[in-house]
Design a protein around this motif. Structure first.
Motif, PDB file in Angstrom:
ATOM      1  N   ASP A 208       0.833  -1.179  -0.173  1.00 31.27           N
ATOM      2  CA  ASP A 208      -0.144   0.043  -0.129  1.00 31.27           C
ATOM      3  C   ASP A 208       0.762   1.309  -0.182  1.00 31.27           C
ATOM      4  N   PHE A 209       1.488   1.628  -1.253  1.00 31.13           N
ATOM      5  CA  PHE A 209       2.286   2.786  -1.302  1.00 31.13           C
ATOM      6  C   PHE A 209       1.921   3.422  -2.619  1.00 31.13           C
ATOM      7  N   PRO A 210       2.119   4.810  -2.920  1.00 32.67           N
ATOM      8  CA  PRO A 210       1.959   5.367  -4.223  1.00 32.67           C
ATOM      9  C   PRO A 210       2.767   4.742  -5.313  1.00 32.67           C
ATOM     10  N   SER A 211       2.235   4.824  -6.265  1.00 32.43           N
ATOM     11  CA  SER A 211       3.263   4.554  -7.576  1.00 32.43           C
ATOM     12  C   SER A 211       4.317   5.251  -7.555  1.00 32.43           C
ATOM     13  N   GLY A 212       5.770   4.710  -7.946  1.00 28.80           N
ATOM     14  CA  GLY A 212       6.919   5.439  -8.084  1.00 28.80           C
ATOM     15  C   GLY A 212       7.485   5.883  -6.736  1.00 28.80           C
ATOM     16  N   SER A 213       7.343   5.255  -5.701  1.00 27.01           N
ATOM     17  CA  SER A 213       7.670   5.434  -3.991  1.00 27.01           C
ATOM     18  C   SER A 213       9.219   5.024  -4.091  1.00 27.01           C
ATOM     19  N   PHE A 214       9.600   3.869  -4.640  1.00 19.69           N
ATOM     20  CA  PHE A 214      10.832   3.501  -4.502  1.00 19.69           C
ATOM     21  C   PHE A 214      11.765   3.317  -5.566  1.00 19.69           C
ATOM     22  N   ASP A 215      13.222   3.238  -5.243  1.00 20.66           N
ATOM     23  CA  ASP A 215      14.039   3.108  -6.215  1.00 20.66           C
ATOM     24  C   ASP A 215      14.508   1.642  -6.448  1.00 20.66           C
ATOM     25  N   ALA A 216      13.730   0.810  -5.279  1.00 21.31           N
ATOM     26  CA  ALA A 216      14.233  -0.597  -5.500  1.00 21.31           C
ATOM     27  C   ALA A 216      13.225  -1.428  -4.712  1.00 21.31           C
ATOM     28  N   VAL A 217      12.961  -2.748  -5.022  1.00 22.22           N
ATOM     29  CA  VAL A 217      12.170  -3.617  -3.979  1.00 22.22           C
ATOM     30  C   VAL A 217      12.964  -4.973  -3.853  1.00 22.22           C
ATOM     31  N   THR A 218      13.074  -5.263  -2.917  1.00 21.51           N
ATOM     32  CA  THR A 218      14.019  -6.418  -2.398  1.00 21.51           C
ATOM     33  C   THR A 218      12.914  -7.525  -1.777  1.00 21.51           C
ATOM     34  N   SER A 219      13.359  -8.870  -1.796  1.00 23.15           N
ATOM     35  CA  SER A 219      12.844  -9.917  -1.044  1.00 23.15           C
ATOM     36  C   SER A 219      13.871 -10.961  -0.956  1.00 23.15           C
ATOM     37  N   ARG A 220      13.662 -11.856   0.157  1.00 20.18           N
ATOM     38  CA  ARG A 220      14.801 -12.926   0.355  1.00 20.18           C
ATOM     39  C   ARG A 220      13.966 -13.946   1.179  1.00 20.18           C
ATOM     40  N   TYR A 221      13.795 -15.260   0.263  1.00 21.43           N
ATOM     41  CA  TYR A 221      13.200 -16.110   0.956  1.00 21.43           C
ATOM     42  C   TYR A 221      11.661 -16.055   1.047  1.00 21.43           C
ATOM     43  N   LEU A 222      11.244 -15.302  -0.034  1.00 21.54           N
ATOM     44  CA  LEU A 222       9.882 -14.845  -0.080  1.00 21.54           C
ATOM     45  C   LEU A 222       9.185 -15.482  -1.382  1.00 21.54           C
ATOM     46  N   MET A 223       9.889 -15.513  -2.237  1.00 28.64           N
ATOM     47  CA  MET A 223       8.996 -16.046  -3.640  1.00 28.64           C
ATOM     48  C   MET A 223       8.380 -17.514  -3.300  1.00 28.64           C
ATOM     49  N   TRP A 224       9.119 -18.413  -2.709  1.00 28.49           N
ATOM     50  CA  TRP A 224       8.587 -19.660  -2.524  1.00 28.49           C
ATOM     51  C   TRP A 224       7.193 -19.887  -1.902  1.00 28.49           C
ATOM     52  N   THR A 225       6.838 -18.787  -0.935  1.00 29.80           N
ATOM     53  CA  THR A 225       5.892 -18.971  -0.130  1.00 29.80           C
ATOM     54  C   THR A 225       4.890 -17.496  -0.367  1.00 29.80           C
ATOM     55  N   LEU A 226       5.070 -17.068  -1.652  1.00 31.84           N
ATOM     56  CA  LEU A 226       4.245 -15.838  -2.254  1.00 31.84           C
ATOM     57  C   LEU A 226       3.079 -16.359  -2.935  1.00 31.84           C
ATOM     58  N   ARG A 227       1.830 -15.818  -2.461  1.00 31.82           N
ATOM     59  CA  ARG A 227       0.643 -16.218  -3.242  1.00 31.82           C
ATOM     60  C   ARG A 227       0.604 -15.083  -4.468  1.00 31.82           C
ATOM     61  N   GLU A 228       0.055 -15.583  -5.564  1.00 29.08           N
ATOM     62  CA  GLU A 228       0.059 -14.602  -6.614  1.00 29.08           C
ATOM     63  C   GLU A 228       1.273 -13.890  -6.867  1.00 29.08           C
ATOM     64  N   PRO A 229       2.236 -14.707  -7.240  1.00 26.61           N
ATOM     65  CA  PRO A 229       3.599 -14.152  -7.498  1.00 26.61           C
ATOM     66  C   PRO A 229       3.578 -13.058  -8.767  1.00 26.61           C
ATOM     67  N   GLU A 230       2.683 -13.487  -9.653  1.00 26.13           N
ATOM     68  CA  GLU A 230       2.695 -12.649 -10.946  1.00 26.13           C
ATOM     69  C   GLU A 230       2.131 -11.459 -10.778  1.00 26.13           C
ATOM     70  N   VAL A 231       0.866 -11.380  -9.813  1.00 25.03           N
ATOM     71  CA  VAL A 231       0.249 -10.188  -9.214  1.00 25.03           C
ATOM     72  C   VAL A 231       1.233  -9.389  -8.492  1.00 25.03           C
ATOM     73  N   ALA A 232       1.939  -9.939  -7.698  1.00 28.56           N
ATOM     74  CA  ALA A 232       2.735  -9.333  -6.718  1.00 28.56           C
ATOM     75  C   ALA A 232       3.936  -8.364  -7.380  1.00 28.56           C
ATOM     76  N   VAL A 233       4.447  -9.384  -8.124  1.00 31.14           N
ATOM     77  CA  VAL A 233       5.737  -8.481  -8.685  1.00 31.14           C
ATOM     78  C   VAL A 233       5.296  -7.220  -9.725  1.00 31.14           C
ATOM     79  N   ALA A 234       4.143  -7.620 -10.503  1.00 32.00           N
ATOM     80  CA  ALA A 234       3.503  -6.443 -11.086  1.00 32.00           C
ATOM     81  C   ALA A 234       3.219  -5.205 -10.328  1.00 32.00           C
ATOM     82  N   ASN A 235       2.652  -5.459  -9.141  1.00 29.18           N
ATOM     83  CA  ASN A 235       2.505  -4.340  -8.241  1.00 29.18           C
ATOM     84  C   ASN A 235       4.046  -3.740  -7.833  1.00 29.18           C
TER      85      ASN A 235
END
Length: 231
Positions: free
Chosen positions: A106-133
Motif C-alpha cells: 500500500d504505497f503510491p506508484s513510483g515510491s521506491f528505487d528498488a524492491v527486495t525480497s529474500r526467501y519470499l518467492m516460494w511462499t508468495l501467493r499470486e507471484p505474478e500479481v505481486a511482482v507487477a505491483n
C-alpha cells in the motif's frame, strides 16, 4: 482462516527460533558482510529508497539500512514484525517496519528505487500479481532484486521441516513457486511483469558460508540465487 492467515500463523510461530538462528554471534558479522556484498552489487547506489517485502525478522532490511539506504520493511506475520521492530529500534537510521501485504503493498506508484525480497518467492501467493505491483512502485530505472532457491522440488510433504500443520493443500494451491523445479520459474515471473535485463546470479559466497558454518536445522545445503530485473 484464509491461506495467508495460515502462512502468517506459521511464521509467527517460527519467529523466535528463526531470528535467534539469524543472530547467532559465532557468524553474525561474517553473515552480514557477505549479504552486504550481495545487496550492494544488486541495488542502485545508496542512499536509495528501498522496500523490503516479506521482511520477516528484518535481517535484509537491517543490512540495507547499514549500506546507507532508506528502507521500509513490510510483513504480515506479527511475530516476525515484533522481531524486526526490535532490531530496527537498535539502529540509528534503521528501517521503518510496518504491517503490509507483499502481494498488494500500500504505497503510491513510483515510491521506491528498488524492491527486495529474500526467501519470499516460494511462499508468495499470486507471484505474478505481486511482482507487477512491485514494478508499479518503482521509479523509472528502478530495480527488483529477489533471493531464493528451489527449496522443495519434491513437494512440501517431503520436506525435512514439518510444514503440514499450516501449509496444507489449501495453502499449497495458492503458492505456484513452492515446489519450483528451477529458478527459471522465478525468472519467468519477473519477465512476465515487464522487467528487462532479468539476470540470475548463483550466490557462491553464501553457498561457501553455509558450507563453513552449516545451515539451519531441517534445512539442506544448496545453492541460492539472486534474480534481478530493471524497470
Amino acid at each position: 482462516m484464509t491461506a495467508q492467515d495460515r502462512i502468517n500463523a506459521y511464521w509467527t510461530g517460527r519467529a523466535p527460533s528463526y531470528d535467534e538462528y539469524q543472530q547467532r554471534p559465532d557468524h553474525l558479522a561474517v553473515d552480514q558482510q557477505a549479504w552486504s556484498e550481495v545487496w550492494k552489487d544488486a541495488l542502485p547506489p545508496a542512499p536509495s529508497d528501498v522496500l523490503d517485502v516479506g521482511t520477516g525478522s528484518g535481517q535484509v532490511a537491517m543490512v540495507l539500512a547499514g549500506l546507507g539506504h532508506r528502507v521500509t520493511g513490510i510483513d504480515l506475520a506479527e511475530g516476525m514484525l515484533d522481531r524486526a521492530r526490535q532490531h530496527a529500534a537498535s539502529m540509528p537510521n534503521g528501517p521503518v517496519i510496518r504491517r503490509g501485504d507483499a502481494v498488494h503493498p500500500d504505497f503510491p506508484s513510483g515510491s521506491f528505487d528498488a524492491v527486495t525480497s529474500r526467501y519470499l518467492m516460494w511462499t508468495l501467493r499470486e507471484p505474478e500479481v505481486a511482482v507487477a505491483n512491485w514494478v508499479r512502485l518503482l521509479r523509472p530505472g528502478g530495480t527488483i532484486a529477489v533471493v531464493d532457491s528451489t527449496w522443495f522440488p519434491d513437494g512440501l510433504e517431503n520436506a525435512s521441516e514439518n510444514f503440514t500443520e499450516h501449509y496444507d493443500p489449501q495453502v499449497q494451491a495458492v503458492l505456484p513457486l513452492a515446489t519450483a523445479q528451477s529458478i527459471d520459474q522465478t525468472v519467468t515471473v519477473l519477465e512476465t511483469a515487464g522487467l528487462t535485463q532479468v539476470t540470475v546470479t548463483p550466490l557462491t559466497s553464501i553457498y561457501e558460508l553455509d558450507r563453513r558454518f552449516g545451515v539451519a536445522p531441517n534445512h539442506e545445503h544448496q545453492m541460492q540465487f539472486l534474480v534481478t530485473g530493471q524497470r
